[in-house]
Design a protein around this motif. Structure first.
Motif, PDB file in Angstrom:
ATOM      1  N   UNK A   1       0.954  -1.298   0.000  1.00  0.00           N
ATOM      2  CA  UNK A   1      -0.037   0.189   0.100  1.00  0.00           C
ATOM      3  C   UNK A   1       0.739   1.262   0.072  1.00  0.00           C
ATOM      4  N   UNK A   2       1.957   1.221   0.589  1.00  0.00           N
ATOM      5  CA  UNK A   2       2.808   2.416   0.831  1.00  0.00           C
ATOM      6  C   UNK A   2       3.453   2.750  -0.785  1.00  0.00           C
ATOM      7  N   UNK A   3       3.809   1.613  -1.063  1.00  0.00           N
ATOM      8  CA  UNK A   3       4.346   1.834  -2.740  1.00  0.00           C
ATOM      9  C   UNK A   3       3.269   2.400  -3.564  1.00  0.00           C
ATOM     10  N   UNK A   4       2.062   1.737  -3.686  1.00  0.00           N
ATOM     11  CA  UNK A   4       1.224   2.196  -4.419  1.00  0.00           C
ATOM     12  C   UNK A   4       0.773   3.630  -4.351  1.00  0.00           C
ATOM     13  N   UNK A   5       0.797   4.184  -2.977  1.00  0.00           N
ATOM     14  CA  UNK A   5       0.434   5.437  -2.565  1.00  0.00           C
ATOM     15  C   UNK A   5       1.598   6.511  -2.965  1.00  0.00           C
ATOM     16  N   UNK A   6       2.831   6.042  -2.621  1.00  0.00           N
ATOM     17  CA  UNK A   6       4.042   6.538  -2.868  1.00  0.00           C
ATOM     18  C   UNK A   6       4.176   6.829  -4.559  1.00  0.00           C
ATOM     19  N   UNK A   7       3.526   6.015  -5.424  1.00  0.00           N
ATOM     20  CA  UNK A   7       3.599   6.317  -6.807  1.00  0.00           C
ATOM     21  C   UNK A   7       2.946   7.620  -7.027  1.00  0.00           C
ATOM     22  N   UNK A   8       1.776   7.733  -6.361  1.00  0.00           N
ATOM     23  CA  UNK A   8       1.128   9.122  -6.537  1.00  0.00           C
ATOM     24  C   UNK A   8       1.931  10.062  -6.152  1.00  0.00           C
ATOM     25  N   UNK A   9       2.693  10.267  -5.337  1.00  0.00           N
ATOM     26  CA  UNK A   9       3.451  11.242  -4.660  1.00  0.00           C
ATOM     27  C   UNK A   9       4.590  11.603  -5.462  1.00  0.00           C
TER      28      UNK A   9
END
Length: 290
Positions: A82-90
């Motif tokens: 989940x952190x990698x997925x949301x990190x891609x947005x950032x």
């Protein structure tokens, strides 16, 4: 009706030609496919994972990849997937924002410098030379440290070090364009300088800037990750790839999944953007055609 069709038709023709050349470039197409997957995953992150990227669960710390946690968990039990997925947005959002901002400001300054010349040109270019005198990453680190370690200041620092490249590109194109007959004719008719720049210089000087923008987005993402890795960018618990790698590499030997998956996401995103940038450069820049 006939006149409207004649005006639109060349634009459609150029667009079709660009699309045809792009899909014939296998490397650029591969980059576009990889980036497309990353973008889709980032947009649909809430549907792909039910975990909150910042929620801790000490009882689940350092869980290996499994059906419950696809990329495992970190030192405080947060789900890495989940952190990698949301990190891609950032990371993608910051990379695009920084480069587009630097490109816009740099093009504006470069066209003014090249068209007006004289003292204006001297002042602008000497300032740009001062920025270019320092290694890009070192200057970005110094600016981010001076402004304060947070994500916004990291974005400002990267944008500042990127601006001179676009100033020099736009200035070089402007110096050539201002000698063209259509620009000289506009000057003869008394059209204001700002209008000549906006309607005649910028549209014709934008092609190399667009190429540089596509090439720089991947580099900007890497710089954001680097500043995050050094503690000068995103601060915990923000799910940013560089910050995750900064903490995760300490556990690499025992918990390999912690830094590996954020690092792989960073590698794929920057690589895909570089492939796309190379493809667009080959299409828009005749000098680079092989």
């Amino acid at each position: 009706m006939m006149q409207t069709q004649m005006n639109i038709s060349p634009v459609k023709k150029e667009g079709s030609l660009f699309f045809y050349k792009f899909i014939k470039n296998k490397m650029a197409l591969a980059g576009f496919a990889i980036l497309g997957v990353i973008l889709v995953c980032s947009l649909f992150a809430p549907f792909l994972t039910s975990y909150d990227p910042t929620r801790t669960n000490i009882g689940q710390q350092f869980q290996a990849p499994s059906a419950l946690h696809w990329f495992g968990t970190d030192e405080v039990g947060r789900d890495i997937f989940s952190r990698v997925l949301y990190g891609s947005r950032l990371s993608l959002g910051i990379g695009i924002t920084v480069v587009v901002s630097a490109g816009t400001i740099g093009t504006f300054l470069g066209t003014i410098s090249g068209y007006l010349g004289g003292k204006v040109d001297q002042v602008i270019m000497r300032i740009m030379d001062m920025v270019l005198a320092f290694p890009t990453l070192i200057l970005a680190m110094a600016l981010a440290a001076a402004l304060g370690p947070n994500l916004l200041n990291a974005m400002i620092a990267i944008a500042i070090v990127k601006i001179p490249v676009y100033v020099r590109l736009a200035r070089g194109e402007t110096l050539a364009l201002r000698e063209k007959l259509f620009v000289q004719a506009a000057v003869t008719f008394g059209i204001p300088s700002w209008r000549i720049i906006a309607r005649h210089i910028v549209p014709n000087a934008i092609s190399p800037v667009v190429i540089q923008v596509t090439l720089d987005i991947g580099d900007a993402i890497l710089m954001v990750a680097t500043l995050g890795f050094l503690g000068l960018g995103a601060q915990p618990p923000t799910p940013e790839w560089g910050a995750m790698i900064s903490i995760g590499w300490k556990y690499l030997l025992d918990y390999w999944w912690y830094p590996t998956f954020p690092g792989l996401a960073l590698f794929l995103a920057s690589g895909a953007l570089n492939l796309i940038g190379d493809g667009i450069r080959d299409i828009l820049d005749p000098k680079s055609s092989r």
